[in-house]
Design a protein around this motif. Structure first.
Motif, PDB file in Angstrom:
ATOM      1  N   VAL A   1       1.349  -5.377   1.488  1.00 44.59           N
ATOM      2  CA  VAL A   1       0.390  -4.538   0.775  1.00 44.59           C
ATOM      3  C   VAL A   1       0.279  -5.209  -0.469  1.00 44.59           C
ATOM      4  O   VAL A   1      -1.066  -5.751  -0.775  1.00 44.59           O
ATOM      5  CB  VAL A   1       0.739  -3.088   0.422  1.00 44.59           C
ATOM      6  CG1 VAL A   1      -0.147  -2.504  -0.431  1.00 44.59           C
ATOM      7  CG2 VAL A   1       1.195  -2.537   1.885  1.00 44.59           C
TER       8      VAL A   1
ATOM      9  N   GLY B   1      -2.077  -8.345   0.092  1.00 43.76           N
ATOM     10  CA  GLY B   1      -3.461  -7.962   0.641  1.00 43.76           C
ATOM     11  C   GLY B   1      -3.496  -7.901   2.161  1.00 43.76           C
ATOM     12  O   GLY B   1      -4.649  -7.731   2.921  1.00 43.76           O
ATOM     13  N   LYS B   2      -2.413  -8.199   2.768  1.00 43.67           N
ATOM     14  CA  LYS B   2      -2.468  -8.101   4.272  1.00 43.67           C
ATOM     15  C   LYS B   2      -2.632  -6.803   4.742  1.00 43.67           C
ATOM     16  O   LYS B   2      -3.200  -6.653   5.822  1.00 43.67           O
ATOM     17  CB  LYS B   2      -1.343  -8.801   5.121  1.00 43.67           C
ATOM     18  CG  LYS B   2      -1.307 -10.321   4.862  1.00 43.67           C
ATOM     19  CD  LYS B   2      -0.005 -10.900   5.243  1.00 43.67           C
ATOM     20  CE  LYS B   2      -0.096 -11.408   6.671  1.00 43.67           C
ATOM     21  NZ  LYS B   2       1.124 -11.990   7.166  1.00 43.67           N
TER      22      LYS B   2
ATOM     23  N   GLU C   1      -3.449  -2.766   3.732  1.00 43.93           N
ATOM     24  CA  GLU C   1      -4.266  -2.062   2.727  1.00 43.93           C
ATOM     25  C   GLU C   1      -3.454  -1.160   1.645  1.00 43.93           C
ATOM     26  O   GLU C   1      -3.615  -1.366   0.751  1.00 43.93           O
ATOM     27  CB  GLU C   1      -5.159  -1.065   3.395  1.00 43.93           C
ATOM     28  CG  GLU C   1      -6.676  -1.036   2.851  1.00 43.93           C
ATOM     29  CD  GLU C   1      -7.601  -0.423   3.621  1.00 43.93           C
ATOM     30  OE1 GLU C   1      -7.720   0.835   3.597  1.00 43.93           O
ATOM     31  OE2 GLU C   1      -8.201  -1.337   4.663  1.00 43.93           O
ATOM     32  N   GLN C   2      -2.531  -0.199   2.443  1.00 47.28           N
ATOM     33  CA  GLN C   2      -1.878   0.655   1.575  1.00 47.28           C
ATOM     34  C   GLN C   2      -0.403   1.127   2.214  1.00 47.28           C
ATOM     35  O   GLN C   2      -0.442   1.096   3.446  1.00 47.28           O
ATOM     36  CB  GLN C   2      -2.512   1.839   1.071  1.00 47.28           C
ATOM     37  CG  GLN C   2      -3.201   2.716   2.238  1.00 47.28           C
ATOM     38  CD  GLN C   2      -3.440   3.951   1.751  1.00 47.28           C
ATOM     39  OE1 GLN C   2      -3.912   4.198   0.470  1.00 47.28           O
ATOM     40  NE2 GLN C   2      -4.057   4.922   2.334  1.00 47.28           N
TER      41      GLN C   2
ATOM     42  N   ARG D   1       1.388  -6.853  -9.250  1.00 50.30           N
ATOM     43  CA  ARG D   1       0.558  -6.224  -8.287  1.00 50.30           C
ATOM     44  C   ARG D   1       0.514  -4.781  -8.188  1.00 50.30           C
ATOM     45  O   ARG D   1       1.464  -4.469  -8.185  1.00 50.30           O
ATOM     46  CB  ARG D   1       0.493  -7.012  -6.791  1.00 50.30           C
ATOM     47  CG  ARG D   1       0.412  -8.434  -6.757  1.00 50.30           C
ATOM     48  CD  ARG D   1      -1.048  -9.003  -6.584  1.00 50.30           C
ATOM     49  NE  ARG D   1      -0.752 -10.425  -6.743  1.00 50.30           N
ATOM     50  CZ  ARG D   1      -1.146 -11.378  -5.743  1.00 50.30           C
ATOM     51  NH1 ARG D   1      -1.491 -11.051  -4.420  1.00 50.30           N
ATOM     52  NH2 ARG D   1      -1.041 -12.647  -5.849  1.00 50.30           N
TER      53      ARG D   1
END
Ligand code: UD1
Length: 341
Positions: free
Chosen positions: A205, A208-209, A211-212, A280
């Motif tokens: 996550v 960014g691979k 979403e959540q 992040r």
């Protein structure tokens, strides 16, 4: 001293091999690459400058195991090879029982034939049926899934083996939740597809691979409502294997040890720590509890401290930092490099 490491190319295996080399052991690795590949072994060479003798072999092929014992004078075995997905084990119980239990039977029969009686076996905290407070080794055993039952069955088999022949010396290591990576960022955990476990999910996550994160349950009877686990740095776990090898070389008997920190952290605490070290955001939603999950699970690691002279040294900050470094440097795990080879 020569150690055979089954499953040595895997997540725990590769970090353990690195520590064994650093401690001066000579290694032979057996792996069938069912959930791993050769790259971590190359990287261990890059880090240490030491070659590992490698056999691409399957424990279910007894002839190929015998060949390894025939060609090498093996002093002890660290047995890590096995399937490890709880979900898959529910879908394919027969393949789990066959691979994990039969594979171990073949390995033990071969060890017996070649008079190798020292073993460290990779078990799991999943063998405990209780889930309240610090879990000690004499807590009630029982598992809700085939994967856990393969570990329990193997533990029983190893105990019977010792009863039949008191020359055996076996340490059973019950891992809690291994996370993190080697501090070089060169070795780490590779997930095939979407990760099942919390830490690799968080790292994907963060990069960014994915979403959540879905938090499985926000209504547990814990301070923040999310599940609590005993996360242990994989390098601490690796060090535990060295201590266990030292013990089996100097004693006989069969004994189980918890490898955990003794501290529990909630899913929310892990998210907060990971966000801090990575800078992040980790978007999440709280969803239903995952079937089979418990509220709280953490180790009483005092037996390992007393008898193996081992204690976890790294905290969750270091676990998150190392997991993040690994993810940043290797966004696709070992895969891209494998394609190039
Ligand atoms: C799991 C396995 C266990 C295995 C261990 C290895 C199950 C039921 N158990 O333990 O047999 O020995 O991994 O590390 O699979 N969580 C989320 N969202 C996610 C993933 C996890 O909220 O996407 C939560 C879980 O509900 C749990 C915590 O994070 O509270 C840890 O989960 P996980 O990493 O899967 O480990 P365990 O379930 O403890």
């Amino acid at each position: 001293m020569v150690i055979l490491v089954t499953g040595g190319a895997g997540y725990i295996g590769s970090h353990t091999c690195l520590e064994l080399i650093n401690a001066g052991y000579e290694l032979i690795v057996l792996d069938n690459f069912s959930n791993s590949n050769i790259v971590p072994l190359h990287r261990i060479y890059e880090i240490t400058g030491k070659h590992i003798k490698f056999y691409h072999a399957d424990l279910l092929n007894k002839n190929s195991i015998e060949k390894i014992f025939m060609e090498n004078k093996i002093d002890a075995v660290i047995h890590l090879a096995g399937y490890k997905s709880v979900g898959q084990s529910v879908q394919s119980p027969l393949s789990y029982y066959h691979n994990n239990v039969t594979g171990t039977l073949f390995l033990c029969q071969t060890m017996q034939k070649f008079n190798v009686t020292k073993m460290v076996f990779s078990s799991s905290a999943t063998v405990y049926s209780i889930n309240e407070g610090a879990i000690s080794e004499d807590a009630q055993l029982g598992s809700s899934n085939p994967y856990g039952r393969t570990k329990l069955m193997i533990e029983e088999i190893l105990k019977d083996l010792y009863v039949s022949d008191n020359n055996w010396s076996i340490s059973i290591l019950r891992y809690f939740n291994p996370v993190g990576a080697h501090s070089s960022g060169r070795l780490g955990e590779e997930s095939n597809g979407i990760p099942n476990n919390l830490m690799p999910y968080i790292t994907q996550v963060a990069i960014g691979k994915l979403e959540q994160l879905q938090i499985f349950g926000g209504d547990y009877p814990t301070p923040d409502g999310t599940g609590i686990r005993d996360y242990i740095h994989v390098m601490d776990l690796a060090a535990g294997h060295i201590r266990a090898i030292e013990r089996v070389m100097t004693s006989t008997g069969v004994k189980a040890y918890n490898l955990g920190t003794g501290n529990g952290y909630s899913v929310m605490e892990m998210i907060i720590m990971f966000s801090q070290v990575s800078g992040r955001k980790i978007p999440y939603t709280i969803v239903d509890r995952r079937p089979g999950d418990v509220a709280v699970c953490y180790a009483d690691p005092s037996m390992a401290k007393r008898e193996l002279f081992w204690e976890a040294e790294r905290g969750i900050e270091e676990m998150c930092e190392d997991a993040w470094r690994w993810q940043l440097i290797n966004p696709s795990g070992y895969k891209e490099i494998v394609r190039k080879i």
